[in-house]
Write a protein that holds these residues in place. Structure first.
Motif, PDB file in Angstrom:
ATOM      1  N   UNK A  23      87.628  -9.158  47.566  1.00  0.00           N
ATOM      2  CA  UNK A  23      88.742  -9.730  46.813  1.00  0.00           C
ATOM      3  C   UNK A  23      89.949 -10.068  47.679  1.00  0.00           C
ATOM      4  N   UNK A  24      89.867  -9.781  48.975  1.00  0.00           N
ATOM      5  CA  UNK A  24      91.007 -10.031  49.853  1.00  0.00           C
ATOM      6  C   UNK A  24      91.025 -11.442  50.425  1.00  0.00           C
ATOM      7  N   UNK A  25      89.924 -12.179  50.226  1.00  0.00           N
ATOM      8  CA  UNK A  25      89.796 -13.488  50.872  1.00  0.00           C
ATOM      9  C   UNK A  25      89.460 -14.570  49.860  1.00  0.00           C
ATOM     10  N   UNK A  26      89.864 -15.786  50.188  1.00  0.00           N
ATOM     11  CA  UNK A  26      89.598 -16.923  49.307  1.00  0.00           C
ATOM     12  C   UNK A  26      88.145 -17.367  49.394  1.00  0.00           C
ATOM     13  N   UNK A  27      87.594 -17.324  50.605  1.00  0.00           N
ATOM     14  CA  UNK A  27      86.223 -17.775  50.828  1.00  0.00           C
ATOM     15  C   UNK A  27      85.505 -16.833  51.782  1.00  0.00           C
ATOM     16  N   UNK A  28      84.215 -16.658  51.552  1.00  0.00           N
ATOM     17  CA  UNK A  28      83.381 -15.839  52.427  1.00  0.00           C
ATOM     18  C   UNK A  28      82.195 -16.672  52.903  1.00  0.00           C
ATOM     19  N   UNK A  29      81.815 -16.442  54.155  1.00  0.00           N
ATOM     20  CA  UNK A  29      80.571 -16.973  54.701  1.00  0.00           C
ATOM     21  C   UNK A  29      79.789 -15.794  55.262  1.00  0.00           C
ATOM     22  N   UNK A  30      78.563 -15.602  54.801  1.00  0.00           N
ATOM     23  CA  UNK A  30      77.702 -14.532  55.309  1.00  0.00           C
ATOM     24  C   UNK A  30      76.765 -15.102  56.367  1.00  0.00           C
ATOM     25  N   UNK A  31      76.707 -14.433  57.517  1.00  0.00           N
ATOM     26  CA  UNK A  31      75.796 -14.817  58.585  1.00  0.00           C
ATOM     27  C   UNK A  31      74.766 -13.716  58.787  1.00  0.00           C
ATOM     28  N   UNK A  32      73.489 -14.106  58.769  1.00  0.00           N
ATOM     29  CA  UNK A  32      72.379 -13.174  59.004  1.00  0.00           C
ATOM     30  C   UNK A  32      71.614 -13.676  60.220  1.00  0.00           C
ATOM     31  N   UNK A  33      71.263 -12.758  61.115  1.00  0.00           N
ATOM     32  CA  UNK A  33      70.646 -13.147  62.386  1.00  0.00           C
ATOM     33  C   UNK A  33      69.181 -12.739  62.452  1.00  0.00           C
TER      34      UNK A  33
END
Length: 226
Positions: A23-33
């Motif tokens: 909830x602290x950010x406007x947008x999230x991007x998840x990266x999986x390796x």
């Protein structure tokens, strides 16, 4: 915009970190390796489900070359060490098992790739599930590692990007407790070094998760996950 990248393996630590910061950010991007780890098929499924659950963007990055140079039991035909709950208290033993699963500069590589994304796509924070308990045997889970990376970012990036480890002062018992309070989807996580339908229950990662669940009196989750 206040945007964050989460290094999402689909395991306990990355999922609780995401839940804390969501909830602290406007947008999230998840990266999986995908670095050729045995657990990748299960990690990919878990991370995709977690990203869908939290309604965030998700991308899988392939690092095939890393498995070709790594001698880790995570990426080769070597057997992954099996432990019991009592073994977790033996620091010298867990240091040895850490050497078996060590992948050279893995977290350093991950966060620097994430930093490329962050600068190019205007994300200002990178979140990693580094924690106190694993920091005892994996130096790339330590406060020193986080501080060193943040210092290096000052010279390797033209924009301000911060590496954040919300679990850095927490052990697994605390992390599970926090996950319970945040109602994370425990049935979707995957924290095992192997790739099975359910967690193997015998690798070190499984044993740490199982112990933490027991300490939180959540045997019901143990029966569901293992």
């Amino acid at each position: 915009m206040n945007n964050a990248i989460i290094l999402l393996s689909g395991g306990l630590d990355s999922v609780v970190s995401l839940a804390i910061e969501k909830e602290k950010y406007d947008n999230f991007l998840a990266l999986t390796f995908n670095y050729g780890q045995k657990s990748f098929p299960a990690e990919k499924k878990a991370s995709q489900n977690i990203a869908k659950y939290y309604n965030i963007k998700h991308e899988v990055i392939s690092l095939d070359w890393l498995s070709k140079i790594s001698t880790s039991s995570l990426t080769t035909n070597s057997n992954i060490p099996k432990l019991n709950s009592e073994d977790l208290e033996k620091l010298e033993l867990t240091k040895d098992t850490a050497k078996s699963v060590w992948v050279p500069n893995r977290n350093g590589l991950f966060v620097n790739i994430a930093a490329c994304y962050a600068e190019a796509l205007e994300y200002n924070t990178i979140i990693i599930g580094a924690n106190k308990e694993e920091g005892e045997t994996f130096k790339d889970n330590s406060i020193d590692f986080i501080d060193a990376i943040n210092n290096s970012f000052k010279n390797s990036l033209n924009k301000q990007v911060q590496l954040n480890a919300p679990l850095i002062n927490m052990n697994k018992e605390d992390i599970v407790k926090k996950g319970i309070s945040l109602n994370i989807p425990f049935d979707l996580i995957y924290s095992c070094y192997n790739s099975f339908e359910k967690h193997c229950g015998t690798c070190e990662s499984c044993q740490r998760l199982k112990r933490a669940l027991k300490l939180n009196n959540r045997e019901d989750l143990i029966n569901k996950i293992f």
